[in-house]
Design a protein around this motif. Structure first.
Motif, PDB file in Angstrom:
ATOM      1  N   ASN A 183     -20.604  68.640  -4.175  1.00 32.84           N
ATOM      2  CA  ASN A 183     -21.007  68.573  -2.769  1.00 32.84           C
ATOM      3  C   ASN A 183     -19.962  69.122  -1.806  1.00 32.84           C
ATOM      4  OD1 ASN A 183     -23.737  67.243  -2.406  1.00 32.84           O
ATOM      5  ND2 ASN A 183     -22.782  65.939  -3.932  1.00 32.84           N
ATOM      6  N   THR A 184     -18.772  69.418  -2.283  1.00 37.56           N
ATOM      7  CA  THR A 184     -17.763  70.032  -1.412  1.00 37.56           C
ATOM      8  C   THR A 184     -17.447  71.459  -1.835  1.00 37.56           C
ATOM      9  OG1 THR A 184     -15.987  69.029  -2.734  1.00 37.56           O
ATOM     10  CG2 THR A 184     -16.649  67.871  -0.726  1.00 37.56           C
ATOM     11  N   ILE A 185     -17.242  71.671  -3.119  1.00 42.74           N
ATOM     12  CA  ILE A 185     -16.844  73.001  -3.596  1.00 42.74           C
ATOM     13  C   ILE A 185     -17.952  74.023  -3.362  1.00 42.74           C
ATOM     14  CG2 ILE A 185     -16.190  74.354  -5.630  1.00 42.74           C
ATOM     15  CD1 ILE A 185     -14.818  71.739  -6.677  1.00 42.74           C
ATOM     16  N   ALA A 186     -19.177  73.699  -3.761  1.00 44.46           N
ATOM     17  CA  ALA A 186     -20.282  74.654  -3.616  1.00 44.46           C
ATOM     18  C   ALA A 186     -20.495  75.075  -2.158  1.00 44.46           C
ATOM     19  CB  ALA A 186     -21.564  74.089  -4.223  1.00 44.46           C
ATOM     20  N   PRO A 187     -20.586  74.138  -1.200  1.00 46.48           N
ATOM     21  CA  PRO A 187     -20.773  74.578   0.187  1.00 46.48           C
ATOM     22  C   PRO A 187     -19.598  75.409   0.734  1.00 46.48           C
ATOM     23  CG  PRO A 187     -21.398  72.280  -0.027  1.00 46.48           C
ATOM     24  CD  PRO A 187     -20.747  72.680  -1.318  1.00 46.48           C
ATOM     25  N   ILE A 188     -18.380  75.075   0.332  1.00 50.01           N
ATOM     26  CA  ILE A 188     -17.231  75.846   0.815  1.00 50.01           C
ATOM     27  C   ILE A 188     -17.269  77.259   0.244  1.00 50.01           C
ATOM     28  CG2 ILE A 188     -14.716  76.081   0.700  1.00 50.01           C
ATOM     29  CD1 ILE A 188     -14.591  72.983   0.909  1.00 50.01           C
ATOM     30  N   ILE A 189     -17.525  77.380  -1.051  1.00 51.13           N
ATOM     31  CA  ILE A 189     -17.576  78.713  -1.671  1.00 51.13           C
ATOM     32  C   ILE A 189     -18.730  79.528  -1.097  1.00 51.13           C
ATOM     33  CG2 ILE A 189     -18.045  79.929  -3.835  1.00 51.13           C
ATOM     34  CD1 ILE A 189     -16.284  77.783  -5.218  1.00 51.13           C
ATOM     35  N   MET A 190     -19.884  78.906  -0.948  1.00 49.44           N
ATOM     36  CA  MET A 190     -21.031  79.617  -0.357  1.00 49.44           C
ATOM     37  C   MET A 190     -20.726  80.029   1.078  1.00 49.44           C
ATOM     38  SD  MET A 190     -23.577  80.016  -2.510  1.00 49.44           S
ATOM     39  CE  MET A 190     -25.048  80.162  -1.518  1.00 49.44           C
ATOM     40  N   GLY A 191     -20.072  79.158   1.814  1.00 45.88           N
ATOM     41  CA  GLY A 191     -19.698  79.498   3.191  1.00 45.88           C
ATOM     42  C   GLY A 191     -18.728  80.670   3.236  1.00 45.88           C
TER      43      GLY A 191
END
Length: 167
Positions: A27-35
């Protein structure tokens, strides 16, 4: 490290520990990488939320059947007998994040784009270094400490209960 109160000491605790780390990480890594890949926007974040359940399942499978066994074999070759808890945790985190970030740089691109292509291989080094950096610091500073804190509190409660029963 088997009796370390900051680590799981039973299969049930192992599941709780893994759930805490994986839920925080996905829930933190995926949104940061996608962002970082597509830009930070509400629309991109909502798209990421659609992929998170699939990625969570993939992460759990990779941890259980690939990263865990591989790191379990490699870790003893690098960890010394006199290494302390923090050194072993740091090495374990480094090795796990390395394995998972390599695999997820490829698989995550395929899941995110909904197609298997050569794209993750063509952009691998640029994407992997970024993904590794994000994942490593999230694991080291957020996910792992929270999971170890929960284990320590859980063991502290159990010790208090055992002490109360023995009085």
């Amino acid at each position: 490290m088997h009796k370390e109160d900051r680590l799981p000491q039973s299969p049930k605790e192992g599941i709780i520990f893994a759930l805490i780390i994986s839920i925080i990480s996905v829930n933190t890594i995926a949104p940061i990488i996608m962002g970082m890949e597509l830009g930070f926007s509400k629309e991109n974040y909502l798209e990421t939320l659609k992929v998170i359940p699939i990625m969570w399942v993939i992460v759990m499978i990779l941890v259980r059947f690939v990263a865990g066994p591989l790191v379990g074999k490699v870790l003893p070759k690098f960890a010394g007998k006199t290494d302390g808890f923090n050194a072993r945790i740091l090495l374990n985190t480094l090795l796990n994040v390395t394995v998972l970030s390599i695999l997820l740089t490829i698989i995550g691109t395929w899941v995110g784009t909904k197609q298997i292509s050569l794209e993750p291989f063509q952009n691998f080094f640029h994407s992997w270094f970024r993904n590794f950096g994000v994942a490593f610091w999230i694991e080291l500073l957020i996910a792992q400490p929270i999971a170890r804190f929960v284990m320590k509190k859980l063991h502290s409660k159990e010790a208090s209960r055992t002490k109360a029963v023995n009085l």
